[in-house]
Scaffold this active site. Sequence first.
Site, PDB file in Angstrom:
ATOM      1  N   HIS A 170      -3.367   4.940   5.154  1.00  0.00           N
ATOM      2  CA  HIS A 170      -4.651   4.224   5.099  1.00  0.00           C
ATOM      3  C   HIS A 170      -5.706   5.023   4.324  1.00  0.00           C
ATOM      4  O   HIS A 170      -6.383   4.500   3.459  1.00  0.00           O
ATOM      5  CB  HIS A 170      -5.131   3.939   6.522  1.00  0.00           C
ATOM      6  CG  HIS A 170      -6.485   3.325   6.587  1.00  0.00           C
ATOM      7  ND1 HIS A 170      -6.729   2.022   6.233  1.00  0.00           N
ATOM      8  CD2 HIS A 170      -7.688   3.854   6.952  1.00  0.00           C
ATOM      9  CE1 HIS A 170      -8.019   1.763   6.379  1.00  0.00           C
ATOM     10  NE2 HIS A 170      -8.617   2.857   6.805  1.00  0.00           N
ATOM     11  N   TYR A 206       3.658   6.171  10.793  1.00  0.00           N
ATOM     12  CA  TYR A 206       3.900   4.893  11.463  1.00  0.00           C
ATOM     13  C   TYR A 206       4.939   4.059  10.727  1.00  0.00           C
ATOM     14  O   TYR A 206       5.409   3.053  11.228  1.00  0.00           O
ATOM     15  CB  TYR A 206       2.581   4.098  11.581  1.00  0.00           C
ATOM     16  CG  TYR A 206       1.874   3.906  10.262  1.00  0.00           C
ATOM     17  CD1 TYR A 206       2.194   2.830   9.449  1.00  0.00           C
ATOM     18  CD2 TYR A 206       0.929   4.815   9.820  1.00  0.00           C
ATOM     19  CE1 TYR A 206       1.582   2.661   8.224  1.00  0.00           C
ATOM     20  CE2 TYR A 206       0.308   4.663   8.605  1.00  0.00           C
ATOM     21  CZ  TYR A 206       0.640   3.578   7.800  1.00  0.00           C
ATOM     22  OH  TYR A 206       0.047   3.425   6.586  1.00  0.00           O
ATOM     23  N   ARG A 223       0.874  -1.185   0.000  1.00  0.00           N
ATOM     24  CA  ARG A 223       0.000   0.000   0.000  1.00  0.00           C
ATOM     25  C   ARG A 223       0.906   1.227   0.000  1.00  0.00           C
ATOM     26  O   ARG A 223       1.605   1.476   0.974  1.00  0.00           O
ATOM     27  CB  ARG A 223      -0.881  -0.029   1.260  1.00  0.00           C
ATOM     28  CG  ARG A 223      -1.963   1.031   1.268  1.00  0.00           C
ATOM     29  CD  ARG A 223      -2.797   0.937   2.549  1.00  0.00           C
ATOM     30  NE  ARG A 223      -2.136   1.575   3.672  1.00  0.00           N
ATOM     31  CZ  ARG A 223      -2.430   1.326   4.952  1.00  0.00           C
ATOM     32  NH1 ARG A 223      -3.342   0.453   5.269  1.00  0.00           N
ATOM     33  NH2 ARG A 223      -1.799   1.956   5.921  1.00  0.00           N
TER      34      ARG A 223
END
Length: 331
Positions: free
Chosen positions: A250, A258, A246
Site C-alpha cells: 500500500h 498479506y 498494484r
Amino acid sequence: MLDYKEEGLEPEDLKEMYRTMHLARKLDERMWLLNRAGKLPFVISCQGQEATQVGAGYALDRDVDIISPYYRDLALVTHFGMTAEETMLSAFAKKGDVSSGGKQMPSHFSKKSCNIMTQGSSVTTQLLHAVGASFKFKMDDEKRVALTTLGEGSSNQGDFHEGLNFVGVHDLPFICIIENNDYAISVPRELQYGAEKLSDRALGYGMHGEHIDGNDPIAVYKAVKEARQRAVNGEGGTLIEAMSTRLTAHSSDDDDSYREKEERETMKESDCLIKFRSYILEHGVADEAWFEALEKEAKAVITDATKAAEKAPYPDPEEALTHVYEEVQHG
Ligand SMILES: Cc1ncc(C[n+]2csc(CCOP(=O)(O)OP(=O)(O)O)c2C)c(N)n1
C-alpha cells in the site's frame, strides 16, 4: 490488448502513452530508493496502475477537462503536466512544491494551471469535488468533463454513493474510474464488497457502467473516450471499473506479507508496462533502440529533478498558515 488502429490511435500516440507510463514508473521507483535511503519520509505508488491512468488521461482534453485524482495517480498527473521536478519537490516537502508549498503529504497532487484539482487525505472526498465541477460545467453549458479516480475500497464510502446519485439525477458530464487493485491497504476485495462487479452499481445510479481491463491502456482509452463523448453530448456520467494490479505494498510504511508468494509472482505477469512494451515491439511501433534511448532520457530527467529538489529550500515556519485559510485584509 485492443487493436490501437481500430481506436483511431497512431504509432506516435502509443509512444507518447508509453513514455509517460515509463517516466511515472521510474520516478516512483526512484522515490522508493530515496525512502529506503532515509531521504524521503513517505511514498505511495502508482506502480502497476499506469495503464489505467495514462489511457484515461489520453482520452481527455487537457485544455478544458478537470481531473480530481487520488494519491496513486502519479502517471495521470504526469500526463496532465506535473513535471518530474514538481513531483520531487513535493516528495521532499520543499517550498517550491506546486501542490501545497511542501505542507501536504506527498502525492496529494494539485496544479491549478494544469486543471488538476486539490485533494484532502480522507479517501473519496475527491469524488465530490469532481461532481461539483461537473455540475458547474452543466449549469454553464460548457463542453467539458470532470474525471475522478479512486480505489475499490474507497468506493464503499458514503461520499461515493451520494456523489454518483447526484450525477445520475442531474445527468452530469462526469466520469469516475475505480482503479480496482484488489486491496484496500491489506484487506482483500472479498472482505470489502459483496457485488460481483462494482461497475454494476452504475445501473442503480442511472448511468452507464463498464468493467474493463485496467492493464490495457488502449481499452481504458476507448472506455474514457466514449464516456467523454456521452458526457459532452449531455448523456450524463459513466462509472468505469478498471481491473488493475498494484505491484507494491500500500505504501512505504506497509509490507506485502498479506499476499501469498505465488500471487506476488503471478502479478508480475500482468505488469502493464511490460505488456505494453511487448505490444509496441510486436506491432513494429518502436524498436529496442527507442526503448534504450527512453531509459536514458528518463534517468537524466529524474536525476536532475532529484538534485534540484534536494537542494531546494524548505518552507519558512512563518508560512504555516498561508494557502490554508482565506487571507483576510485587516483595517
Ligand atoms: C475516510 C478515510 N478512512 C480511512 C482512511 C485511511 N486509508 C487511507 S488509504 C486507505 C485504503 C484505500 O484503499 P483503496 O480505496 O482500495 O485504494 P488503494 O490504496 O488500494 O489504491 C485507507 C483505509 C482515509 N485516508 N480516509
